[in-house]
Design an enzyme around this catalytic site. Structure first.
Site, short mmCIF file in Angstrom:
data_model
loop_
_atom_site.label_atom_id
_atom_site.label_comp_id
_atom_site.label_asym_id
_atom_site.label_seq_id
_atom_site.Cartn_x
_atom_site.Cartn_y
_atom_site.Cartn_z
N GLY A 199 -21.42 -0.35 -8.23
CA GLY A 199 -20.84 1.06 -8.71
C GLY A 199 -20.80 1.51 -9.78
O GLY A 199 -22.12 1.11 -9.96
N GLY A 201 -19.72 0.38 -12.77
CA GLY A 201 -20.38 -0.15 -13.56
C GLY A 201 -21.27 -1.60 -13.60
O GLY A 201 -21.94 -1.49 -14.44
N GLU A 226 -7.89 17.97 -5.80
CA GLU A 226 -9.60 18.36 -4.89
C GLU A 226 -9.77 18.51 -3.53
O GLU A 226 -10.58 19.58 -2.57
CB GLU A 226 -11.34 17.81 -6.09
CG GLU A 226 -11.16 17.75 -6.80
CD GLU A 226 -11.95 16.48 -7.81
OE1 GLU A 226 -12.50 16.69 -8.79
OE2 GLU A 226 -12.00 15.64 -7.12
N ALA A 283 -14.67 6.56 -13.96
CA ALA A 283 -16.19 5.93 -13.79
C ALA A 283 -17.18 5.71 -14.94
O ALA A 283 -17.42 5.22 -15.63
CB ALA A 283 -17.21 7.13 -13.37
#
Length: 440
Positions: free
Chosen positions: A14, A16, A176, A320
């Protein structure tokens, strides 16, 4: 280690894990990145796959392709199932073998999160979450199939239940998703059906919190709620969901009939805390030191959503940007250790702000005391998200699709894909029966 080249193992591709791998590009080390998916996923745009704006290939990039120029890096497709401290190895289940040991000198755990139903795991059968591409495609199938079934339904009284969409959780994902579904039914689908009116669909956003986007300021939250209501979304706050079944949800004193319920409420960290037998916070995230290492194990680092670290007496958020900054820091620290140099200062997160898009041409933005909502914030949101896509080809593709969708209302992927029984997520409109497999 003597003259032996050290081995750095990174678990998770991902934000990281990928940032840590890139930071080790020129390090005098062998780097192995292990992930159970072969792609890096840009999760902030998953809801656009679920609402047919983008295709899966526009937000997913093969990890091997991203790291193809890093000659010191190997990518392994497999799932880490355990950790052996004494032998300094992780145990990996691959495509043809189980429990394969991969030895490390340094270990970086960036294993992310999965859905959390807050003790009501039975909700998962009827309210899928949104964490993987498989989740997004399954939800897209389900949403599109409801309109097809309503169009074919002879009993008009069934239309309302079929065309009621309930989202549980009013954080960024819920906001969203709700706004994107509202735009889908009122713009993209309105002229394509003859027996039903897609614009009559009911969209309900539920949360036990007192306001939407709870991590944002009250002003920004209020602007987001007003925009949702202008789009026709029913925002119902202050009450927890008591039950979710094949016929809808039950909130205190009321049943909301629906064949499509989507869970956007919570997440739980991976099993890394159990592997490490390390202290965790109440959510199960591993408590790490200021250099992101595990207490008593300076060779093991935990980053991203799996890690718990306080800064200025507040826990860092699971976003993120935190994971990316921690990944870069960890890679830098490991490089310095290998080179025998002094360690960098303790990790400190630089908050660049938070954003959420609320329908076509509208977003909210908050950075420190600076707050903004509207079209300009939406342009800033679009620019930031394009910048952080993994590959330049995706930036061009996504930008072109956004412009086309904005101007014409036409979506990038309205195809219903019928999954076979071996797929991790299967969706049936009839009876709203959903089964979910393990997700990252």
């Amino acid at each position: 280690m003597g003259d032996r080249i050290p081995h750095v193992v990174i678990v998770g591709g991902g934000f990281g894990g990928l940032a840590a791998a890139k930071a080790l590009k020129n390090a005098p080390a062998h780097v192995t990145l292990i992930d159970r998916s072969n792609h890096h996923l840009f999760q902030p745009l998953l809801y656009q796959v679920a609402t047919a704006v983008l295709t899966p290939g526009q937000i997913g990039s093969p990890i091997r392709n991203i790291l193809r120029k890093q000659r010191n890096t190997t990518v392994v497709l497999g799932e880490v199932t355990g950790l052996d401290f004494e032998k300094q190895c992780v145990l990996v289940d691959g495509t043809d073998r189980s429990g394969v040991p991969i030895f490390y000198d340094f270990l970086v755990l960036a294993t992310g999160v999965t859905h959390s139903y807050f003790g009501h795991d039975e909700f998962a059968a009827h309210a899928p979450g949104l964490k993987t591409l498989a989740d997004a495609v399954a939800i897209r199938n389900k949403v599109l199939k409801t309109f097809e079934q309503a169009e074919a339904e002879e009993d008009p009284s069934s239309h309302r239940d079929l065309l009621t969409f309930v989202l549980v959780g009013a954080g960024p994902t819920g906001v969203e998703m709700a706004s994107a579904i509202a735009v889908l039914v009122r713009n993209s689908l309105k002229s394509e059906f003859r027996r039903i009116d897609p614009a009559a669909a009911r969209i309900v956003l539920l949360d036990m919190a007192p306001r939407v986007l709870g991590t944002f300021s009250e002003k920004v939250s209020a602007a987001a709620r007003k925009r949702l209501e202008d789009l026709g979304v029913e925002v119902r706050l202050g009450h927890a969901v008591d039950q979710i079944d094949a016929d809808g949800v039950i909130v205190p004193g009321e049943r909301i009939s629906s064949k499509t319920v989507i869970w956007t409420a919570g997440v739980a960290p991976s099993a890394a805390g159990k592997w490490l037998k390390a202290p965790t916070d109440r959510a199960g995230r591993v408590r790490v030191q200021n250099d992101l290492s595990v207490t008593g194990h300076p060779e093991i680092f935990v980053i991203g959503d799996t890690a718990s670290l306080d800064q200025d007496s507040r826990p860092l958020p699971g976003v993120a940007q935190v994971a990316m900054q921690q990944g870069r820091y960890t890679g830098k620290l490991i490089r310095r250790r290998i080179a025998g140099q002094t360690a960098p200062p303790p990790f400190r997160y630089f908050d660049k702000g938070s954003m959420a898009v609320v329908g076509k041409g509208f977003a909210v933005l908050q950075s420190g005391k600076f707050q903004m909502s509207g079209f300009i914030a939406w342009l800033a949101w679009a620019g930031v998200h394009l910048q952080f896509l993994a590959q330049s080809s995706l930036r061009v593709s996504v930008f072109a699709q956004w412009v086309w969708t904005y101007l014409t209302g036409q979506r990038g992927s309205r195809i219903i894909v019928n999954h076979r029984s071996c797929d991790p997520i299967k969706t049936k409109i009839e009876g709203s029966s959903i089964s979910t497999g393990a997700s990252k």
